[in-house]
Enzyme design. Sequence first.
Site, PDB file in Angstrom:
ATOM      1  N   LYS A 280       2.684 -10.721  11.172  1.00  0.00           N
ATOM      2  CA  LYS A 280       2.916 -11.515   9.973  1.00  0.00           C
ATOM      3  C   LYS A 280       3.655 -10.564   8.843  1.00  0.00           C
ATOM      4  O   LYS A 280       2.900  -9.820   8.154  1.00  0.00           O
ATOM      5  CB  LYS A 280       1.790 -12.136   9.460  1.00  0.00           C
ATOM      6  CG  LYS A 280       1.851 -13.418   8.664  1.00  0.00           C
ATOM      7  CD  LYS A 280       2.735 -13.288   7.366  1.00  0.00           C
ATOM      8  CE  LYS A 280       2.248 -12.961   6.141  1.00  0.00           C
ATOM      9  NZ  LYS A 280       3.265 -12.857   5.137  1.00  0.00           N
TER      10      LYS A 280
ATOM     11  N   GLU B 291      -5.328  -0.686   5.155  1.00  0.00           N
ATOM     12  CA  GLU B 291      -4.622   0.278   4.662  1.00  0.00           C
ATOM     13  C   GLU B 291      -4.107  -0.065   3.127  1.00  0.00           C
ATOM     14  O   GLU B 291      -3.086  -0.890   3.037  1.00  0.00           O
ATOM     15  CB  GLU B 291      -3.203   0.809   5.544  1.00  0.00           C
ATOM     16  CG  GLU B 291      -3.851   1.440   6.631  1.00  0.00           C
ATOM     17  CD  GLU B 291      -4.407   2.481   6.624  1.00  0.00           C
ATOM     18  OE1 GLU B 291      -4.377   3.354   5.612  1.00  0.00           O
ATOM     19  OE2 GLU B 291      -5.105   2.845   7.618  1.00  0.00           O
TER      20      GLU B 291
ATOM     21  N   CYS C 151       3.310   3.867  -0.882  1.00  0.00           N
ATOM     22  CA  CYS C 151       1.797   3.832  -1.189  1.00  0.00           C
ATOM     23  C   CYS C 151       1.404   5.371  -1.354  1.00  0.00           C
ATOM     24  O   CYS C 151       0.490   5.679  -2.198  1.00  0.00           O
ATOM     25  CB  CYS C 151       1.039   3.167  -0.064  1.00  0.00           C
ATOM     26  SG  CYS C 151       1.408   3.918   1.679  1.00  0.00           S
TER      27      CYS C 151
ATOM     28  N   GLU D 281      -2.960   1.164  -9.879  1.00  0.00           N
ATOM     29  CA  GLU D 281      -1.476   1.404  -9.176  1.00  0.00           C
ATOM     30  C   GLU D 281      -0.494   0.760  -9.644  1.00  0.00           C
ATOM     31  O   GLU D 281      -0.584  -0.390  -9.896  1.00  0.00           O
ATOM     32  CB  GLU D 281      -1.793   0.809  -7.509  1.00  0.00           C
ATOM     33  CG  GLU D 281      -0.337   1.125  -6.930  1.00  0.00           C
ATOM     34  CD  GLU D 281      -0.694   0.814  -5.223  1.00  0.00           C
ATOM     35  OE1 GLU D 281      -1.009  -0.586  -5.220  1.00  0.00           O
ATOM     36  OE2 GLU D 281      -0.066   1.394  -4.638  1.00  0.00           O
TER      37      GLU D 281
ATOM     38  N   GLY E 110      -1.452  -3.479   2.565  1.00  0.00           N
ATOM     39  CA  GLY E 110      -1.022  -4.142   1.424  1.00  0.00           C
ATOM     40  C   GLY E 110      -1.745  -3.717   0.347  1.00  0.00           C
ATOM     41  O   GLY E 110      -2.553  -2.548   0.359  1.00  0.00           O
ATOM     42  N   SER E 111      -1.832  -4.804  -0.693  1.00  0.00           N
ATOM     43  CA  SER E 111      -2.765  -4.307  -1.825  1.00  0.00           C
ATOM     44  C   SER E 111      -4.045  -4.376  -1.546  1.00  0.00           C
ATOM     45  O   SER E 111      -4.794  -4.932  -0.767  1.00  0.00           O
ATOM     46  CB  SER E 111      -2.470  -5.484  -3.068  1.00  0.00           C
ATOM     47  OG  SER E 111      -2.616  -6.885  -2.488  1.00  0.00           O
ATOM     48  N   THR E 112      -4.782  -3.714  -2.557  1.00  0.00           N
ATOM     49  CA  THR E 112      -6.516  -3.445  -2.451  1.00  0.00           C
ATOM     50  C   THR E 112      -6.843  -4.964  -2.901  1.00  0.00           C
ATOM     51  O   THR E 112      -7.957  -5.294  -2.110  1.00  0.00           O
ATOM     52  CB  THR E 112      -6.860  -2.600  -3.408  1.00  0.00           C
ATOM     53  OG1 THR E 112      -6.470  -1.321  -3.213  1.00  0.00           O
ATOM     54  CG2 THR E 112      -8.275  -2.415  -3.662  1.00  0.00           C
TER      55      THR E 112
HETATM   56  P1  NAD Z   1       0.073  -7.867  -0.598  1.00  0.00           P
HETATM   57  O1  NAD Z   1      -1.157  -7.608  -0.594  1.00  0.00           O
HETATM   58  O2  NAD Z   1       0.646  -8.725  -1.533  1.00  0.00           O
HETATM   59  O3  NAD Z   1       0.921  -8.366   0.687  1.00  0.00           O
HETATM   60  C1  NAD Z   1       0.813  -7.540   1.898  1.00  0.00           C
HETATM   61  C2  NAD Z   1       0.997  -8.595   3.043  1.00  0.00           C
HETATM   62  O4  NAD Z   1      -0.259  -9.367   3.058  1.00  0.00           O
HETATM   63  C3  NAD Z   1       2.274  -9.530   3.220  1.00  0.00           C
HETATM   64  O5  NAD Z   1       2.666  -9.753   4.395  1.00  0.00           O
HETATM   65  C4  NAD Z   1       1.325 -10.848   2.372  1.00  0.00           C
HETATM   66  O6  NAD Z   1       2.147 -11.889   2.513  1.00  0.00           O
HETATM   67  C5  NAD Z   1       0.104 -10.659   3.097  1.00  0.00           C
HETATM   68  N1  NAD Z   1      -1.033 -11.512   2.451  1.00  0.00           N
HETATM   69  C6  NAD Z   1      -1.173 -11.870   0.957  1.00  0.00           C
HETATM   70  N2  NAD Z   1      -2.045 -12.777   0.835  1.00  0.00           N
HETATM   71  C7  NAD Z   1      -2.887 -12.672   2.153  1.00  0.00           C
HETATM   72  C8  NAD Z   1      -3.781 -13.355   2.208  1.00  0.00           C
HETATM   73  N3  NAD Z   1      -4.592 -14.273   1.696  1.00  0.00           N
HETATM   74  N4  NAD Z   1      -4.222 -13.383   3.787  1.00  0.00           N
HETATM   75  C9  NAD Z   1      -3.365 -12.713   4.542  1.00  0.00           C
HETATM   76  N5  NAD Z   1      -2.569 -12.177   4.291  1.00  0.00           N
HETATM   77  C10 NAD Z   1      -2.034 -11.993   3.012  1.00  0.00           C
HETATM   78  O7  NAD Z   1       0.805  -6.227  -0.939  1.00  0.00           O
HETATM   79  P2  NAD Z   1       2.539  -5.742  -0.959  1.00  0.00           P
HETATM   80  O8  NAD Z   1       2.990  -6.429  -2.261  1.00  0.00           O
HETATM   81  O9  NAD Z   1       3.224  -6.693  -0.003  1.00  0.00           O
HETATM   82  O10 NAD Z   1       2.453  -4.346  -0.764  1.00  0.00           O
HETATM   83  C11 NAD Z   1       2.210  -3.463  -1.592  1.00  0.00           C
HETATM   84  C12 NAD Z   1       0.889  -2.927  -1.710  1.00  0.00           C
HETATM   85  O11 NAD Z   1       0.878  -2.268  -0.375  1.00  0.00           O
HETATM   86  C13 NAD Z   1       0.804  -2.010  -2.606  1.00  0.00           C
HETATM   87  O12 NAD Z   1      -0.599  -1.878  -3.078  1.00  0.00           O
HETATM   88  C14 NAD Z   1       0.758  -0.587  -1.554  1.00  0.00           C
HETATM   89  O13 NAD Z   1       0.115   0.578  -2.062  1.00  0.00           O
HETATM   90  C15 NAD Z   1       0.423  -1.098  -0.448  1.00  0.00           C
HETATM   91  N6  NAD Z   1       0.536  -0.161   0.662  1.00  0.00           N
HETATM   92  C16 NAD Z   1      -0.349   0.656   1.190  1.00  0.00           C
HETATM   93  C17 NAD Z   1       0.041   1.458   2.400  1.00  0.00           C
HETATM   94  C18 NAD Z   1      -0.941   2.175   3.015  1.00  0.00           C
HETATM   95  O14 NAD Z   1      -0.729   2.955   4.097  1.00  0.00           O
HETATM   96  N7  NAD Z   1      -2.225   2.522   2.537  1.00  0.00           N
HETATM   97  C19 NAD Z   1       1.352   1.407   2.850  1.00  0.00           C
HETATM   98  C20 NAD Z   1       2.173   0.941   2.072  1.00  0.00           C
HETATM   99  C21 NAD Z   1       1.812  -0.166   1.143  1.00  0.00           C
END
Ligand code: NAD
Length: 493
Positions: free
Chosen positions: A180, A255, A292, A397, A233-235
Amino acid sequence: MHTILNLIDGRMVHAASCKLIPVVEPATGHPYAQASASDAADIESAAKAATRAFARWSVTPAAERSRCLLRLSELVDANIERLAEAESRDSGKPISLARAVDIPRAAANLRFFATGILHTAGEFHDFDGGGVPSGMPALNFTLRRPRGVAGCISPWNLPLYLFTWKIAPALAAGCTVIGKPSEVTPMTASLLGELAIEAGLPPGVLNIVHGTGPDAGAALVHHPEVTTITFTGSTHVGRWIGKTAGDMLKRVSLELGGKNPFIVFDDADFDGPHGAIETAARAAFSNQGQICLCGSRLLIHESVYDRVREGIVRHARSLRIGDPADPATQFGALVSEAHLAKVEGCVREAARSGGTILCGGERIAPVHLPDRCRGGYFFAPTVIEGLNPTCSVEQEEIFGPVVSLQRFQDEQEAVHLANSTPYGLAATIFTRDGSRAHRVAASIDAGIVWVNCWMVRDLRTPFGGMKQSGIGREGGVEALKFFTEAKNVCVRI
Ligand code: NAD
């Protein structure tokens, strides 16, 4: 307008609802494609296909799985130009970065796990009975079996790079996958789906379902056939996924975000492309600060504070900002209007909290942008000083081109500041004192510590965060273990 379809059971198909989401080009602010807005019905179809395919893929010889993934990596290499253009257009990142980093790394991820799976070895324990009357000598060996259908959820900042980082070990280990990608940047994952068909991946082995997090993503996390979830993705979202997966006793790897310290001691090498100043600028502003691992808190020894401050501001001002499609551009657009507004809000909050904006701090005025980009989401590289380390801007962040400066007096204070946020993803230390580098690296709460460098990645090493930056490790054998179940077999001698 191009329509991005799902890959389910080896075919490119519309979402069951036929609904679509606009895909916007960040450099212009205009929609240029539309992606399938999938929901639970599409996840259900993908889960059926993935479960059917698992029966064969899980027992396909590793050498054959490896060949499939190698063919896919070769196709990624052969299509580097098309994929780099798509990645740059979809995310706003400079084409030079997509060409040099994102797409080559996507191919490398596939190659790395395709070959890695050929070199794994099981564990073996020779048992002497344990010295108790009921004990008896035995041989134990541990089999590793793929866990089933894996859900791989990735973000928008490094779209194909992180998508392949998840699907490659899952497929190599013998799992089937429902991927996804982020709805904000779905293009390169969709192109990868077409290449997967060309590479001859059997139907159902790799499924790619586009859609929003609350619709497609949440349905994927909830689906009972999906045994394993890997999320980047996000925390905030990671916390929900952790809870939901925990309730269903799924294996999960998270992550998440970071607020990474970049520490410059007084004895650092300051100058040159690999010196502290240029490296700190790269760590702050690469991909418009949307990595990140970016060093968003620059901690500087008080005796060299002015020198480093002057250097980072000079670099921030010298970056060539412009159309991401222009090969000369070094700094492109932020990913979306919403994200631009968030970054802008954080900078305003910094000013309200007593911070001094040394450079940047605002959107790039349209007159300074090429005609095509005047509606785009451009924000100037920003350096801030004078914030209290406990204020929200220093604790949370931002994920944009914003770096804050803090000064410290000694090693102890540097470590204290470094560890003073809820996150623990990455840290960088610049010093020529080897003993100090070891001491500080050992004391910092971070999954990754770089000494005198940044973003140097060996794919064999464990990758992941501590504290609010996540749970679990990716990379190398850690990833292959994550997607497999250990089964111990005990044989009496
Ligand atoms: P996000 O959490 O909004 O979305 C990430 C993914 O999760 C997307 O595909 C989104 O559609 C999906 N998603 C959102 N809500 C969901 C739910 N309820 N159930 C399942 N999936 C869901 O994050 P973003 O804005 O796309 O990315 C930025 C964040 O990612 C930043 O916080 C960044 O630090 C983090 N990040 C972390 C790493 C790492 O390796 N630690 C690497 C890259 C980015």
